[in-house]
Scaffold this motif. Sequence first.
Motif, PDB file in Angstrom:
ATOM      1  N   LEU A 252       0.795  -1.223   0.000  1.00 14.72           N
ATOM      2  CA  LEU A 252       0.000   0.000   0.000  1.00 14.72           C
ATOM      3  C   LEU A 252       0.833   1.283   0.000  1.00 14.72           C
ATOM      4  N   SER A 253       2.128   1.187   0.226  1.00 17.30           N
ATOM      5  CA  SER A 253       2.939   2.405   0.202  1.00 17.30           C
ATOM      6  C   SER A 253       3.530   2.681  -1.181  1.00 17.30           C
ATOM      7  N   ALA A 254       3.118   1.909  -2.185  1.00 15.66           N
ATOM      8  CA  ALA A 254       3.596   2.128  -3.550  1.00 15.66           C
ATOM      9  C   ALA A 254       2.968   3.387  -4.139  1.00 15.66           C
ATOM     10  N   ASP A 255       3.758   4.137  -4.891  1.00 18.19           N
ATOM     11  CA  ASP A 255       3.292   5.326  -5.612  1.00 18.19           C
ATOM     12  C   ASP A 255       3.740   5.181  -7.059  1.00 18.19           C
ATOM     13  N   ASP A 256       2.800   4.886  -7.943  1.00 19.34           N
ATOM     14  CA  ASP A 256       3.110   4.647  -9.351  1.00 19.34           C
ATOM     15  C   ASP A 256       3.622   5.906 -10.053  1.00 19.34           C
ATOM     16  N   GLU A 257       3.402   7.065  -9.466  1.00 19.03           N
ATOM     17  CA  GLU A 257       3.803   8.324 -10.095  1.00 19.03           C
ATOM     18  C   GLU A 257       5.085   8.908  -9.500  1.00 19.03           C
ATOM     19  N   LEU A 258       5.822   8.127  -8.707  1.00 18.72           N
ATOM     20  CA  LEU A 258       7.019   8.655  -8.058  1.00 18.72           C
ATOM     21  C   LEU A 258       8.044   9.167  -9.070  1.00 18.72           C
ATOM     22  N   ASP A 259       8.277   8.420 -10.140  1.00 18.93           N
ATOM     23  CA  ASP A 259       9.267   8.852 -11.131  1.00 18.93           C
ATOM     24  C   ASP A 259       8.898  10.202 -11.739  1.00 18.93           C
ATOM     25  N   GLU A 260       7.620  10.393 -12.044  1.00 20.21           N
ATOM     26  CA  GLU A 260       7.179  11.669 -12.608  1.00 20.21           C
ATOM     27  C   GLU A 260       7.342  12.808 -11.600  1.00 20.21           C
ATOM     28  N   LYS A 261       7.078  12.531 -10.339  1.00 17.18           N
ATOM     29  CA  LYS A 261       7.207  13.560  -9.307  1.00 17.18           C
ATOM     30  C   LYS A 261       8.670  13.977  -9.131  1.00 17.18           C
ATOM     31  N   ILE A 262       9.570  13.001  -9.152  1.00 16.09           N
ATOM     32  CA  ILE A 262      10.994  13.329  -9.050  1.00 16.09           C
ATOM     33  C   ILE A 262      11.446  14.072 -10.304  1.00 16.09           C
ATOM     34  N   PHE A 263      10.900  13.717 -11.459  1.00 10.84           N
ATOM     35  CA  PHE A 263      11.212  14.445 -12.690  1.00 10.84           C
ATOM     36  C   PHE A 263      10.794  15.912 -12.576  1.00 10.84           C
ATOM     37  N   VAL A 264       9.625  16.165 -12.008  1.00 10.65           N
ATOM     38  CA  VAL A 264       9.160  17.544 -11.801  1.00 10.65           C
ATOM     39  C   VAL A 264      10.119  18.287 -10.875  1.00 10.65           C
ATOM     40  N   MET A 265      10.526  17.644  -9.780  1.00 12.13           N
ATOM     41  CA  MET A 265      11.474  18.272  -8.851  1.00 12.13           C
ATOM     42  C   MET A 265      12.775  18.638  -9.561  1.00 12.13           C
ATOM     43  N   ARG A 266      13.310  17.688 -10.295  1.00  7.41           N
ATOM     44  CA  ARG A 266      14.579  17.925 -10.984  1.00  7.41           C
ATOM     45  C   ARG A 266      14.424  19.003 -12.061  1.00  7.41           C
ATOM     46  N   SER A 267      13.296  19.021 -12.757  1.00  4.15           N
ATOM     47  CA  SER A 267      13.068  20.032 -13.801  1.00  4.15           C
ATOM     48  C   SER A 267      12.998  21.430 -13.200  1.00  4.15           C
ATOM     49  N   LEU A 268      12.266  21.579 -12.095  1.00  2.38           N
ATOM     50  CA  LEU A 268      12.202  22.890 -11.435  1.00  2.38           C
ATOM     51  C   LEU A 268      13.583  23.317 -10.951  1.00  2.38           C
TER      52      LEU A 268
END
Length: 171
Positions: A141-157
Amino acid sequence: MGVSVAVKITFRPTTRQVIGRALFLGGVSALVALVPAVGYMLAAGHWSHLTLGGLVLVAAAVALAVAYAGARRHGVVLDERGIHPLESQGPQAKSERYAAWTEVADIRAERRAGRTVPVVYVSDPSQRPWRLQAPYSGRALSADDELDEKIFVMRSLWEGYRRGLPPRRAE
């Protein structure tokens, strides 16, 4: 030509992560509450399945409320200033942890205690890397399928702001 826009992105635990944490806390709370209660009921001879069931429900409800309240306070905010914990938003900020975009040396996804979490490394070698409380991804239940996209947003900003290029909106 684009127009500069204000950016404020908040990452918090997902609903699934909140439910998983509540179930875990509910199980621990039920054990903590039930061991002395069952011991008392056995010693006093007042054994009742209804009482036992009521204790389990109360422990689960308390754990759900605590997990939900805790999840709403945990998180990270990304804005034009940098990265800071969610709780530092209010007038009674608990955490002084903050990383300006120009101070960030790297943002990496790392495995820590069975979870993949974003870790912020700052230029100052005296400061330890900062493991963000959200987003994260783990098992079940602690899985987040969108983690890679969220880290991509962080790195892009981070890449944009450290070069002095605020996000732009197309006209």
